[in-house]
Scaffold this motif. Sequence first.
Motif, PDB file in Angstrom:
ATOM      1  N   VAL A  41      -6.233   3.183  -7.051  1.00  0.00           N
ATOM      2  CA  VAL A  41      -6.962   2.000  -6.587  1.00  0.00           C
ATOM      3  C   VAL A  41      -8.132   2.523  -5.763  1.00  0.00           C
ATOM      4  O   VAL A  41      -7.944   3.292  -4.817  1.00  0.00           O
ATOM      5  CB  VAL A  41      -6.052   1.102  -5.719  1.00  0.00           C
ATOM      6  N   CYS A  42      -9.351   2.144  -6.129  1.00  0.00           N
ATOM      7  CA  CYS A  42     -10.502   2.720  -5.416  1.00  0.00           C
ATOM      8  C   CYS A  42     -11.133   1.740  -4.449  1.00  0.00           C
ATOM      9  O   CYS A  42     -11.880   2.168  -3.557  1.00  0.00           O
ATOM     10  CB  CYS A  42     -11.487   3.338  -6.403  1.00  0.00           C
ATOM     11  N   ARG A  43     -10.817   0.456  -4.593  1.00  0.00           N
ATOM     12  CA  ARG A  43     -11.311  -0.518  -3.604  1.00  0.00           C
ATOM     13  C   ARG A  43     -10.592  -1.832  -3.860  1.00  0.00           C
ATOM     14  O   ARG A  43     -10.231  -2.135  -4.996  1.00  0.00           O
ATOM     15  CB  ARG A  43     -12.820  -0.695  -3.771  1.00  0.00           C
ATOM     16  N   VAL A  44     -10.359  -2.603  -2.788  1.00  0.00           N
ATOM     17  CA  VAL A  44      -9.870  -3.978  -2.968  1.00  0.00           C
ATOM     18  C   VAL A  44     -10.887  -4.903  -2.323  1.00  0.00           C
ATOM     19  O   VAL A  44     -11.543  -4.541  -1.350  1.00  0.00           O
ATOM     20  CB  VAL A  44      -8.459  -4.196  -2.355  1.00  0.00           C
ATOM     21  N   ALA A  87     -12.936  11.226  -5.852  1.00  0.00           N
ATOM     22  CA  ALA A  87     -13.487  10.349  -4.810  1.00  0.00           C
ATOM     23  C   ALA A  87     -12.819   8.973  -4.834  1.00  0.00           C
ATOM     24  O   ALA A  87     -12.845   8.246  -3.833  1.00  0.00           O
ATOM     25  CB  ALA A  87     -14.998  10.193  -5.013  1.00  0.00           C
ATOM     26  N   ALA A  88     -12.209   8.615  -5.994  1.00  0.00           N
ATOM     27  CA  ALA A  88     -11.718   7.237  -6.170  1.00  0.00           C
ATOM     28  C   ALA A  88     -10.737   6.785  -5.075  1.00  0.00           C
ATOM     29  O   ALA A  88     -11.002   5.789  -4.392  1.00  0.00           O
ATOM     30  CB  ALA A  88     -11.123   7.075  -7.568  1.00  0.00           C
ATOM     31  N   PRO A  89      -9.609   7.479  -4.866  1.00  0.00           N
ATOM     32  CA  PRO A  89      -8.681   6.971  -3.845  1.00  0.00           C
ATOM     33  C   PRO A  89      -9.237   7.104  -2.426  1.00  0.00           C
ATOM     34  O   PRO A  89      -8.835   6.377  -1.520  1.00  0.00           O
ATOM     35  CB  PRO A  89      -7.434   7.851  -4.021  1.00  0.00           C
ATOM     36  N   LEU A  90     -10.187   8.040  -2.248  1.00  0.00           N
ATOM     37  CA  LEU A  90     -10.746   8.253  -0.908  1.00  0.00           C
ATOM     38  C   LEU A  90     -11.630   7.085  -0.480  1.00  0.00           C
ATOM     39  O   LEU A  90     -11.794   6.827   0.714  1.00  0.00           O
ATOM     40  CB  LEU A  90     -11.536   9.571  -0.863  1.00  0.00           C
ATOM     41  N   LEU A  91     -12.192   6.370  -1.454  1.00  0.00           N
ATOM     42  CA  LEU A  91     -13.030   5.224  -1.100  1.00  0.00           C
ATOM     43  C   LEU A  91     -12.174   4.110  -0.490  1.00  0.00           C
ATOM     44  O   LEU A  91     -12.534   3.528   0.535  1.00  0.00           O
ATOM     45  CB  LEU A  91     -13.786   4.722  -2.331  1.00  0.00           C
ATOM     46  N   PHE A  92     -11.021   3.821  -1.113  1.00  0.00           N
ATOM     47  CA  PHE A  92     -10.100   2.812  -0.555  1.00  0.00           C
ATOM     48  C   PHE A  92      -9.611   3.280   0.816  1.00  0.00           C
ATOM     49  O   PHE A  92      -9.515   2.493   1.759  1.00  0.00           O
ATOM     50  CB  PHE A  92      -8.946   2.615  -1.540  1.00  0.00           C
TER      51      PHE A  92
END
Length: 262
Positions: A59-62, A118-123
């Motif tokens: 999940v990269c952002r909610v 970078a994906a999970p780090l953004l969330f």
Amino acid sequence: MMARYQLSATVTARPQVTGDIVRLALLAPAVSQAATPGQFVMVRSAVALDPLLRRPFSVCRVNGDGTLEILVKVIGQGTRGLAALKVGDQVDLLGPLGHGFVMPDQGRACLVGGGIGAAPLLFLAQKLGERLPASDIQVLLGARTGAEAMALALPFRDLGLPVQLATDDGTAGHHGLVGELLAALTSGAFPTQVYACGPHPMLAAVARISTDRGWPCQVSTEAIMACGLGACLGCAVPRNGGRGYLHVCKQGPVFEAGELQW
Ligand SMILES: Cc1cc2nc3c(=O)[nH]c(=O)nc-3n(C[C@H](O)[C@H](O)[C@H](O)COP(=O)(O)OP(=O)(O)OC[C@H]3O[C@@H](n4cnc5c(N)ncnc54)[C@H](O)[C@@H]3O)c2cc1C
Ligand code: FES
């Protein structure tokens, strides 16, 4: 027990991030509300019949509108099918799954990402920003090219976070590996917690640097997954000290770096 859902989700946006990375916004309010940073979802296109198995994505952002976002880098058939989806198409989604990052209420966090890592780090950055001042969150991103690095860095910069870049071709930031940026941090900028996600050699380097310097380090790992639920035992990774195996989908994907055999 953590909430988990299996549902059809509608694609509400699909901006192209780079030549081979697409961001998909998926309308799934229950999953979006339940997800925590570092968790993942298993997704397959409901448009294509092949492949049959869902693929794992962090999940990269909610968002407040009930959507969650994933970044999809095209690798093979499953990701190609997802990247080809249009707004209004459906996906079959299972999640949120796995154990995510443990977040501090104070201290200085350093987020180290390699490429699609970078994906999970953004969330994580999104949620850390609710706990820590922006000046206590450092982001170091590595990518192949400057264009890719800039595209991956943009949403972190939109959160008001400073981002240092490292690129393989030297077209942006440091010409070299992102681990070298971590190793070069000066004493005023030492982290109290390192979070990393990226290719295995990068994670191994970040784990080694963090261990050498005494910085706690959590890594988000990848493995090829069939079920995502702990049933097929296909996602095993060796545990440190020859003490058997850990399963990325159930016990991870986030681990303390010292738990794993590098
Ligand atoms: C917890 C977790 C989170 C993930 N998060 C993301 C994400 O946010 N964004 C994203 O784009 N990808 C992510 N991935 C990787 C993604 O799941 C794979 O790229 C995807 O499953 C590939 O499916 P495919 O059908 O396109 O390729 P396949 O046809 O299944 O595979 C094509 C080739 O790539 C190899 N391969 C498959 N998966 C991987 C992998 N994980 N690493 C290296 N080689 C692989 C296969 O062995 C094969 O040779 C994540 C993986 C895990 C385990
Ligand atoms: S993917 Fe099946 S046990 Fe982990």
